[in-house]
Design a protein around this motif. Structure first.
Motif, PDB file in Angstrom:
ATOM      1  N   TYR A  17      13.955  16.265  48.832  1.00 54.86           N
ATOM      2  CA  TYR A  17      12.431  15.567  48.855  1.00 54.86           C
ATOM      3  C   TYR A  17      11.559  15.649  48.404  1.00 54.86           C
ATOM      4  CZ  TYR A  17      11.072  19.865  50.964  1.00 54.86           C
ATOM      5  OH  TYR A  17      10.548  21.179  51.224  1.00 54.86           O
ATOM      6  N   HIS A  28       8.671   6.127  54.362  1.00 52.07           N
ATOM      7  CA  HIS A  28       9.452   7.091  53.971  1.00 52.07           C
ATOM      8  C   HIS A  28      10.659   6.194  53.397  1.00 52.07           C
ATOM      9  CE1 HIS A  28       7.221  10.301  56.131  1.00 52.07           C
ATOM     10  NE2 HIS A  28       7.555   9.724  57.164  1.00 52.07           N
ATOM     11  N   ALA A  30      14.880   6.769  51.757  1.00 56.64           N
ATOM     12  CA  ALA A  30      15.889   7.615  51.976  1.00 56.64           C
ATOM     13  C   ALA A  30      17.045   7.186  50.926  1.00 56.64           C
ATOM     14  CB  ALA A  30      16.424   7.696  53.360  1.00 56.64           C
ATOM     15  N   HIS A  56      20.891   9.590  59.938  1.00 55.32           N
ATOM     16  CA  HIS A  56      19.519   9.519  59.583  1.00 55.32           C
ATOM     17  C   HIS A  56      18.757   8.388  60.416  1.00 55.32           C
ATOM     18  CE1 HIS A  56      15.985   9.383  56.973  1.00 55.32           C
ATOM     19  NE2 HIS A  56      15.934   7.913  57.077  1.00 55.32           N
ATOM     20  N   ARG A  57      19.444   7.359  60.468  1.00 55.85           N
ATOM     21  CA  ARG A  57      18.963   6.215  61.475  1.00 55.85           C
ATOM     22  C   ARG A  57      18.566   6.482  62.847  1.00 55.85           C
ATOM     23  NH1 ARG A  57      20.021   2.164  65.103  1.00 55.85           N
ATOM     24  NH2 ARG A  57      22.382   3.283  65.606  1.00 55.85           N
ATOM     25  N   HIS A  59      17.830   9.335  64.008  1.00 58.38           N
ATOM     26  CA  HIS A  59      16.918  10.670  64.076  1.00 58.38           C
ATOM     27  C   HIS A  59      15.564  10.246  63.306  1.00 58.38           C
ATOM     28  CE1 HIS A  59      19.641  12.630  66.567  1.00 58.38           C
ATOM     29  NE2 HIS A  59      20.748  12.207  65.915  1.00 58.38           N
ATOM     30  N   LYS A  60      15.584   9.273  62.838  1.00 59.38           N
ATOM     31  CA  LYS A  60      14.299   9.193  61.649  1.00 59.38           C
ATOM     32  C   LYS A  60      13.118   8.946  62.755  1.00 59.38           C
ATOM     33  CE  LYS A  60      14.730   4.121  61.516  1.00 59.38           C
ATOM     34  NZ  LYS A  60      15.128   3.070  60.165  1.00 59.38           N
ATOM     35  N   TYR A  61      13.112   8.522  63.803  1.00 61.93           N
ATOM     36  CA  TYR A  61      11.936   8.420  64.854  1.00 61.93           C
ATOM     37  C   TYR A  61      11.368   9.894  64.888  1.00 61.93           C
ATOM     38  CZ  TYR A  61      14.479  11.123  68.334  1.00 61.93           C
ATOM     39  OH  TYR A  61      15.263  12.012  69.167  1.00 61.93           O
ATOM     40  N   LEU A  63      10.448  11.608  62.469  1.00 64.39           N
ATOM     41  CA  LEU A  63       9.524  11.586  61.290  1.00 64.39           C
ATOM     42  C   LEU A  63       8.406  10.424  61.589  1.00 64.39           C
ATOM     43  CD1 LEU A  63      11.259  11.970  57.964  1.00 64.39           C
ATOM     44  CD2 LEU A  63       9.175  13.214  58.761  1.00 64.39           C
ATOM     45  N   ILE A  99      15.158  16.895  59.028  1.00 67.60           N
ATOM     46  CA  ILE A  99      14.189  15.936  59.400  1.00 67.60           C
ATOM     47  C   ILE A  99      12.924  16.885  60.041  1.00 67.60           C
ATOM     48  CG2 ILE A  99      13.512  14.114  61.133  1.00 67.60           C
ATOM     49  CD1 ILE A  99      15.911  12.721  60.154  1.00 67.60           C
TER      50      ILE A  99
END
Length: 112
Positions: A17, A28, A30, A56-57, A59-61, A63, A99
């Motif tokens: 990152y 953000h 990715a 990622h999709r 759990h991106k909330y 962030l 994340i």
């Protein structure tokens, strides 16, 4: 991203990152990669990348940032495992850990 990266090894994922200011990027971003040298079959590589993207999709909330945020992240998920199966539950746990790590960094940046 690869020149100034900061990284975490969360087997079977290497997570890289780079924090960026709001002037450079506006949200953000990715990247998902699987080694062609390790997995010759395109079908297997794409399957693993799909699993990384889905984790990622989902759990991106975690962030989610405010519009007034001054820090965004360039992120890279590189699959380094040796198993072509790429168990989704394992990948998902590691993505959540990554994340959450970024979330902690982001919160520290907001406090300063």
């Amino acid at each position: 991203l690869f020149e100034q990266e900061k990284s975490l090894y969360l087997y079977p994922i290497r997570f890289i990152y780079l924090p960026c200011s709001a002037q450079v990027i506006t949200n953000h971003q990715a990247l998902f990669a699987v080694s062609k040298k390790q997995f010759k079959s395109t079908v297997v590589r794409n399957k693993i990348k799909r699993r990384l993207r889905e984790a990622h999709r989902l759990h991106k909330y975690l962030l989610a940032t405010r519009k007034s945020s001054s820090v965004y992240f360039l992120m890279g998920y590189i699959y380094i495992g040796s198993s072509p199966k790429g168990n989704f539950q394992t990948i998902q746990k590691k993505v959540i850990t990554a994340i959450n790590h970024l979330k902690n960094i982001h919160e520290k940046a907001l406090l300063q």
